[in-house]
Design an enzyme around this catalytic site. Structure first.
Site, short mmCIF file in Angstrom:
data_model
loop_
_atom_site.label_atom_id
_atom_site.label_comp_id
_atom_site.label_asym_id
_atom_site.label_seq_id
_atom_site.Cartn_x
_atom_site.Cartn_y
_atom_site.Cartn_z
N CYS A 2 24.69 76.25 61.50
CA CYS A 2 23.39 76.61 62.30
C CYS A 2 22.55 75.47 61.71
O CYS A 2 22.33 74.70 60.90
CB CYS A 2 22.79 77.79 61.50
N ARG A 27 26.08 71.40 64.03
CA ARG A 27 26.15 72.42 63.05
C ARG A 27 26.46 73.69 63.52
O ARG A 27 26.54 74.79 62.87
CB ARG A 27 24.52 72.46 62.25
N TRP A 79 25.57 78.93 64.59
CA TRP A 79 27.07 78.91 64.40
C TRP A 79 27.27 80.45 63.79
O TRP A 79 26.96 80.96 62.54
CB TRP A 79 27.56 78.13 63.51
N GLY A 106 22.48 80.31 56.98
CA GLY A 106 22.86 80.86 55.57
C GLY A 106 23.58 82.27 55.59
O GLY A 106 23.68 82.69 56.99
N GLU A 487 46.16 64.80 57.73
CA GLU A 487 44.88 64.42 58.48
C GLU A 487 45.22 64.27 60.07
O GLU A 487 44.70 64.78 60.73
CB GLU A 487 44.43 63.08 57.94
N LYS A 491 43.42 66.47 62.98
CA LYS A 491 42.69 66.00 63.89
C LYS A 491 43.30 66.52 65.27
O LYS A 491 42.47 67.06 66.17
CB LYS A 491 42.80 64.59 63.99
N GLU A 494 42.09 70.57 65.50
CA GLU A 494 40.62 70.44 65.83
C GLU A 494 40.34 70.21 67.25
O GLU A 494 39.41 70.57 67.87
CB GLU A 494 39.79 69.48 64.98
N HIS A 510 63.92 71.03 53.99
CA HIS A 510 63.82 72.30 53.30
C HIS A 510 63.20 73.59 54.16
O HIS A 510 62.66 74.43 53.65
CB HIS A 510 62.98 72.35 51.96
O1 M6R Z 1 31.04 67.45 54.92
P1 M6R Z 1 32.46 67.63 54.12
O2 M6R Z 1 33.18 66.24 53.97
O3 M6R Z 1 32.27 68.25 53.00
O4 M6R Z 1 33.31 68.49 55.21
C1 M6R Z 1 34.60 69.02 54.91
C2 M6R Z 1 35.31 69.71 56.01
O5 M6R Z 1 34.71 70.71 56.44
C3 M6R Z 1 35.55 68.37 56.98
O6 M6R Z 1 36.51 67.34 56.69
C4 M6R Z 1 36.32 69.23 58.49
O7 M6R Z 1 37.73 69.42 57.76
C5 M6R Z 1 36.14 68.23 59.48
N1 M6R Z 1 36.03 69.11 60.58
C6 M6R Z 1 37.44 67.61 59.52
O8 M6R Z 1 37.44 66.84 60.90
#
Ligand code: M6R
Length: 614
Positions: A2, A27, A79, A106, A487, A491, A494, A510
């Protein structure tokens, strides 16, 4: 999670709020809304008009009429946590009579309890949100007190987290904001003030900001702001000058922020290392750690706490620090760390990694560590963010604002800071000058090497096109490139909504190899390093089972072409630095698969850039 923005001044508030919401949209983008004080002191007094819309800020913009005039207003991009995304649950929320309106970021944990009490007192609720309860509480206290006192009394009853902006029809030239666990910044202008969840929505108006701390409340008018504690004690605040420019937050001709941010990496890595990497001396200077340098010499263990991509950066850091600085390192998901009973003392440094500096779990982990007497450190991107302010010492990674929800440039800048930290701590603990200089020399070449790789992005686009139809991928790597496999798989999940598993390649036999057939391609991150041969055997085993392979390999490696269906080359570098290069094609692959499948890669579904709730 948010975004909130508020304006109070002389200009028409609605366009300012909409523009600010667009900057905060990363956000959350389930719904958006605004409330404007119109007709201040008119014949029938003032009134507040609210407009809300499900989905993107653009939908709200289409709904807001040009007639909506007023110089005070608040707005929110959501959000969803409590209550599905719909107009009714969109912020701002109001009391029974539409006198009090608020935008909240929040979670109010005891909202149900409070709601039950208020319903018994005949309050009528319109939404399913936790936030609405705050408006009714203020209304209830308003029967006895003025606006400010009603807010303060209400806050005392809330359990949970909030960043709040509140306006009142009967005190139309005032806005009250409050913070507990969710960020809130006041932008101090001339005859106008802007408040927001973060500075990206403020920089257009002013570079003078005041960061509210947890437990602080501010009463804001067009030409003043006063900060108090919830107990109504005045708090004196420092004004900070921002050094982020509006240009840094634009797309600059790229189709998406994500692509722009991928292409910015040569520059952001340079920014992270400039003035810190001292090649001739084979060492690194990190100014933000200078005052704890002596304490660091005595540290016996580092515990890294972080989430998501930042967690994977921590895993790479673990390999670097253990191999070259000889310090035991543990990497923990912040969300788990805070609920374990971690054994900490003053010989342990707890290092938070965070792009936003506001991730709720990472912040809670740092607070827990502090309480237990550990030295707390941060590698943070967002200047002035809560984690940056609350850690004992730390360093910024200077990647500039990262707007794409998928983290890219922040990740490689975090890795760059880990290289610097490894050099700094390593040289303190017996790393030779020759080794230091070798690492520093190779590190200094990385930006140019990435620049060269980015020139071949079209080849990766072609490969992405070939693999668009696949629903599953296995990403594998070993040692320094195991976190890169994780990672890479995050990506593509997401951005392209493709199921992908990241695995250490040694674990393949395994279990995961059972998944492999012609419809389940594997991506092997396998530069010419100390585990190259092992990776090669793993690739042969996949090939023998009919699995397709994309390999990320080192330039000049011809042998790999015989095994992999597609090869993406990265330049030669030291083994410990390979993650800085090998992640680039994986970012591009995810991007092109996401775009190829027709998704909005900057705002992937269900995600938010800054996760400020648990
Ligand atoms: O702002 P932060 O680095 O603490 O955020 C951590 C994760 O929320 C952030 O890396 C999230 O996984 C991303 N969407 C990854 O691309």
């Amino acid at each position: 999670m948010c975004g909130i923005i508020g304006y109070i001044g002389k200009q028409n508030a609605a366009p300012i709020l909409i523009e600010g919401l667009k900057r905060l949209e990363y956000r959350g983008y389930d719904s958006a809304g605004l409330a404007i004080v119109s007709q201040v002191g008119g014949k029938n007094g003032s009134s507040i008009v609210a407009v809300k819309s499900v989905g993107r800020v653009a939908n709200l913009e289409n709904k807001v009429s040009e007639q909506l005039e007023g110089v005070v207003g608040i707005a929110h991009t959501r959000w969803a946590t409590h209550g599905k995304p719909c107009d009714r649950n969109s912020h701002p929320h109001s009391d029974c009579n539409g006198k009090i309106w608020l935008a909240h970021n929040g979670i109010i944990e005891n909202y149900q309890e409070l709601k039950d009490i208020l319903i018994r007192k005949k309050h009528v609720f319109k939404s399913e949100t936790d936030s609405e309860v705050i408006a009714h509480l203020i209304e209830e206290f308003g029967k006895k007190y003025d606006f400010k006192k009603s807010v303060l009394e209400s806050l005392k009853l809330l359990r949970g987290t909030y960043g709040l902006a509140i306006i009142h029809r009967d005190e139309p030239n005032k806005m009250i904001v409050a913070r507990l666990g969710s960020p809130l910044v006041i932008g101090v202008g001339s005859n106008e003030n802007v408040i927001a969840s973060d500075v990206s929505a403020i920089i257009r108006h002013t570079d003078q900001v005041v960061y509210l701390e947890d437990g602080e409340v501010a009463v804001i008018t067009p030409d003043n702001y006063e900060v108090f504690s919830v107990k109504n004690r005045a708090v004196s605040k420092e004004v900070t000058k921002l050094d982020w420019s509006i240009e840094k937050a634009q797309k600059h001709g790229f189709d998406h922020f994500m692509l722009k941010e991928i292409f910015e990496q040569p520059e952001t890595i340079q920014n992270a290392t400039r003035g810190r990497l001292v090649v001739p001396e084979g060492r690194a200077k990190l100014g933000g750690l200078r005052h704890v340098a002596d304490q660091l010499r005595g540290i016996e263990k580092i515990v890294i706490v972080s989430c998501g991509t930042s967690y994977y950066a921590g895993l790479v850091g673990e390999y670097m620090l253990e191999e070259y600085a000889g310090i035991p390192v543990e990497v923990e998901y912040a969300s788990e760390f805070r609920y374990r009973k971690p054994i900490l003392n003053d010989k342990v440094a707890v290092l938070a990694i965070s792009q936003s500096g506001e991730t709720a779990d990472t912040l809670a982990a740092i607070r827990e560590a502090k309480e237990k007497g550990a030295l707390t450190l941060g590698i943070v991107n967002t200047v002035g963010s809560t984690i940056a302010r609350e850690t004992d010492a730390g360093t910024y990674n200077h990647a500039g604002p990262e707007i794409g929800v998928a983290s890219t440039k922040a990740f490689t800048s975090q890795l760059s800071v880990f290289v610097l930290l490894t050099l700094m701590l390593g040289r303190q603990r017996g790393m030779s000058f020759v080794m230091g200089q070798r690492i520093a020399t190779e590190m200094a070449k990385i930006p140019k090497q990435i620049e060269k790789m980015l020139k071949t992005s079209k080849d990766i686009k072609k490969i992405a096109k070939k693999y668009l139809k696949y629903q599953n991928f296995l990403y594998m790597g070993r040692k320094y490139n195991y976190p890169i496999a994780l990672e890479g798989s995050l990506k593509i999940k997401e951005i392209a909504y493709v199921h992908a598993e990241g695995y250490p390649s040694g674990e393949m036999k395994h279990g995961p190899i059972a998944l492999i057939d012609k419809n389940f391609p594997s991506i092997f991150v396998t530069p010419k390093d100390s585990v190259y041969e092992k990776n090669l055997s793993g690739m042969q085993e996949i090939k023998a089972r009919g699995g397709k392979i994309i390999a990320i390999a080192t330039e000049g490696d011809k042998a790999i072409q015989k095994i992999a269906d597609d090869v993406i080359y990265i330049p030669k570098t030291l083994e410990m630095l390979t993650p800085l290069l090998s992640v680039i094609p994986l970012q591009l692959l995810a991007y092109y698969v996401g775009v190829g499948r027709g998704y909005d890669v900057d705002k992937p579904r269900n995600l938010a850039k800054s996760v400020t709730v648990e």
